[in-house]
Design an enzyme around this catalytic site. Structure first.
Site, mmCIF file in Angstrom:
data_model
loop_
_atom_site.group_PDB
_atom_site.id
_atom_site.type_symbol
_atom_site.label_atom_id
_atom_site.label_comp_id
_atom_site.label_asym_id
_atom_site.label_seq_id
_atom_site.Cartn_x
_atom_site.Cartn_y
_atom_site.Cartn_z
ATOM 1 N N ARG A 51 0.853 -1.188 0.000
ATOM 2 C CA ARG A 51 0.000 0.000 0.000
ATOM 3 C C ARG A 51 0.892 1.242 0.000
ATOM 4 N NH1 ARG A 51 -3.513 -2.786 -1.524
ATOM 5 N NH2 ARG A 51 -5.463 -3.346 -0.492
ATOM 6 N N HIS B 93 -0.455 0.058 -10.082
ATOM 7 C CA HIS B 93 -1.140 -0.895 -9.191
ATOM 8 C C HIS B 93 -1.539 -2.162 -9.960
ATOM 9 C CE1 HIS B 93 -3.457 -1.105 -5.171
ATOM 10 N NE2 HIS B 93 -3.296 -2.337 -5.642
HETATM 11 P P1 NAP Z 1 -1.505 -11.492 5.517
HETATM 12 O O1 NAP Z 1 -1.621 -12.907 5.091
HETATM 13 O O2 NAP Z 1 -2.504 -10.940 6.476
HETATM 14 O O3 NAP Z 1 -0.032 -11.324 6.134
HETATM 15 C C1 NAP Z 1 0.399 -10.141 6.721
HETATM 16 C C2 NAP Z 1 1.834 -10.318 7.199
HETATM 17 O O4 NAP Z 1 2.300 -9.056 7.708
HETATM 18 C C3 NAP Z 1 1.942 -11.328 8.354
HETATM 19 O O5 NAP Z 1 3.147 -12.056 8.248
HETATM 20 C C4 NAP Z 1 1.982 -10.408 9.576
HETATM 21 O O6 NAP Z 1 2.669 -10.940 10.689
HETATM 22 C C5 NAP Z 1 2.748 -9.233 9.038
HETATM 23 N N1 NAP Z 1 2.480 -8.042 9.835
HETATM 24 C C6 NAP Z 1 1.299 -7.391 10.006
HETATM 25 N N2 NAP Z 1 1.453 -6.354 10.844
HETATM 26 C C7 NAP Z 1 2.750 -6.361 11.231
HETATM 27 C C8 NAP Z 1 3.511 -5.567 12.098
HETATM 28 N N3 NAP Z 1 2.969 -4.542 12.760
HETATM 29 N N4 NAP Z 1 4.800 -5.882 12.281
HETATM 30 C C9 NAP Z 1 5.356 -6.916 11.628
HETATM 31 N N5 NAP Z 1 4.693 -7.730 10.783
HETATM 32 C C10 NAP Z 1 3.404 -7.443 10.586
HETATM 33 O O7 NAP Z 1 -1.495 -10.491 4.273
HETATM 34 P P2 NAP Z 1 -1.283 -10.872 2.725
HETATM 35 O O8 NAP Z 1 -2.432 -11.642 2.211
HETATM 36 O O9 NAP Z 1 0.085 -11.437 2.569
HETATM 37 O O10 NAP Z 1 -1.359 -9.425 2.041
HETATM 38 C C11 NAP Z 1 -0.508 -8.347 2.429
HETATM 39 C C12 NAP Z 1 -0.974 -7.062 1.784
HETATM 40 O O11 NAP Z 1 -0.651 -7.017 0.402
HETATM 41 C C13 NAP Z 1 -2.490 -6.841 1.784
HETATM 42 O O12 NAP Z 1 -2.948 -6.385 3.036
HETATM 43 C C14 NAP Z 1 -2.666 -5.795 0.706
HETATM 44 O O13 NAP Z 1 -2.610 -4.494 1.258
HETATM 45 C C15 NAP Z 1 -1.443 -5.987 -0.196
HETATM 46 N N6 NAP Z 1 -1.854 -6.388 -1.573
HETATM 47 C C16 NAP Z 1 -1.461 -5.593 -2.614
HETATM 48 C C17 NAP Z 1 -1.819 -5.945 -3.910
HETATM 49 C C18 NAP Z 1 -1.359 -5.134 -5.119
HETATM 50 O O14 NAP Z 1 -1.818 -5.395 -6.228
HETATM 51 N N7 NAP Z 1 -0.461 -4.176 -4.974
HETATM 52 C C19 NAP Z 1 -2.563 -7.112 -4.142
HETATM 53 C C20 NAP Z 1 -2.942 -7.901 -3.055
HETATM 54 C C21 NAP Z 1 -2.579 -7.526 -1.768
HETATM 55 P P3 NAP Z 1 2.119 -12.266 11.451
HETATM 56 O O15 NAP Z 1 2.360 -13.392 10.464
HETATM 57 O O16 NAP Z 1 2.973 -12.352 12.633
HETATM 58 O O17 NAP Z 1 0.662 -12.024 11.720
#
Ligand code: NAP
Length: 308
Positions: A223, A271
């Site tokens: 983001r 994006h």
């Molecule tokens: P997810 O499965 O919820 O994983 C989030 C990861 O971030 C987890 O490992 C979590 O730690 C870690 N995390 C969260 N808060 C943290 C903090 N304060 N300190 C350290 N680590 C932290 O999310 P995801 O499915 O991988 O997706 C991640 C993000 O990618 C989405 O939220 C979205 O914004 C973005 N995204 C972007 C696109 C694009 O086209 N650009 C497409 C899809 C998604 P824990 O494992 O310890 O909980």
């Protein structure tokens, strides 16, 4: 007995989704926003954040199924009921494409194609030493559905990978950390795949970017609000950072007068890191509806306390 599904999309096409949902859910009425329906009927809403206003006044709602992986916008959308479970979209399309995008950008930077692109514009013929991937350290912020797959793919490619998460993780071939500075200090190329929360908003500011090794590169695929854009520009202009590949921005579309458009050390992408499609997303939503009705645990539930 309420049993209807309400489809409230953003860019998704309701004329494809609604009949496909109806075919996959025999006996269930499926409505698109704008159809006339009895609000009491709606059991499940499948929504994009921009359409979340429709969630107001659905007394029988039992599940909000997001069409997006990131739920930062949905969680602050007006009308989101406080006590209804929210499931994220985690589909095979996004989880395949995002690590692929990260690998593409890391290879671009690893092979110094950003440097050669600048040299081409100056008609400069100059070859630089090329370290092996095994001598290149890459950091991945976030080790969730996307980050863990990305870290694994980069490690399989031979990179020395460091990953950061809130809670400890074990991933084969990846050095995992809960200490952010340990990852930043080791990252010649830093890939951001965090969710946007109160804790991660503005995380990549001047202080954090200064911990990266001199000449490091940044890849932001998560983001725009994770990154303080003015601080990134300062670090690029000072030469502490070499290049940034940015897929996401504080304001999207990126305004025409934004300095990123013309900055020689910035690659702007609109994006496009990962796309969701009906083919990969619809089965996830249908499976969650089946589970809801069978009283089974739901997939990909959002923890509202953590905001992801
Ligand atoms: P997810 O499965 O919820 O994983 C989030 C990861 O971030 C987890 O490992 C979590 O730690 C870690 N995390 C969260 N808060 C943290 C903090 N304060 N300190 C350290 N680590 C932290 O999310 P995801 O499915 O991988 O997706 C991640 C993000 O990618 C989405 O939220 C979205 O914004 C973005 N995204 C972007 C696109 C694009 O086209 N650009 C497409 C899809 C998604 P824990 O494992 O310890 O909980």
């Amino acid at each position: 007995m309420p049993a209807a599904v309400l489809f409230a999309p953003g860019s998704e096409d309701p004329t494809e989704w609604v009949p496909a949902l109806a075919a996959a859910l025999p006996g269930t009425r499926v409505y698109a926003v704008g159809d006339s329906f009895d609000a009491e009927e709606v059991e499940v809403a499948i929504v994009a954040p921009s359409a979340a206003g429709v969630l107001r006044g659905l007394p029988s709602l039992r599940l909000v199924q997001s069409l997006w992986m990131g739920v930062d916008e949905l969680l602050t959308a007006p009308g989101l009921p406080a006590d209804v479970p929210i499931a994220r979209m985690v589909d095979s399309g996004m989880t395949r494409e995002m690590p692929e995008a990260a690998l593409a950008h890391v290879l671009y930077l690893h092979r110094a194609h950003d440097v050669y692109a600048r040299q081409q514009r100056a008609r400069e013929w100059r070859q630089w030493p090329q370290p092996a991937a095994t001598n290149r350290s890459v950091g991945v912020l976030g080790l969730g559905e996307l980050g863990a797959r990305t870290a694994r793919l980069l490690a399989e490619h031979g990179f020395r990978v460091h990953g950061w998460s809130r809670t400890p993780k074990r991933i084969d071939g990846v050095a995992t950390h809960t200490d952010l500075n340990a990852v930043l200090a080791a990252s010649e190329i830093l890939v951001n795949q965090l969710p946007l929360t109160a804790e991660t908003r503005g995380l990549l500011d001047a202080r954090r970017l200064a911990v990266l090794p001199a000449g490091a590169c940044v890849v932001n695929l998560a983001r725009g609000a994770h990154l303080i854009e003015a601080d990134l520009l300062t670090m690029l202009d000072r030469g502490h950072l070499r290049h940034a590949v940015l897929d996401v921005f504080a304001e999207e579309p990126l305004p025409p007068n934004h300095p990123f458009w013309t900055h020689p050390a910035v690659t702007v992408l609109p994006h496009v890191a990962a796309w969701s499609s009906l083919e990969s997303c619809l089965p996830v939503a249908v499976e969650n509806i089946r589970r809801l009705r069978a009283g089974e645990p739901l997939l990909h539930l959002v923890d509202r306390e953590r905001s992801y």
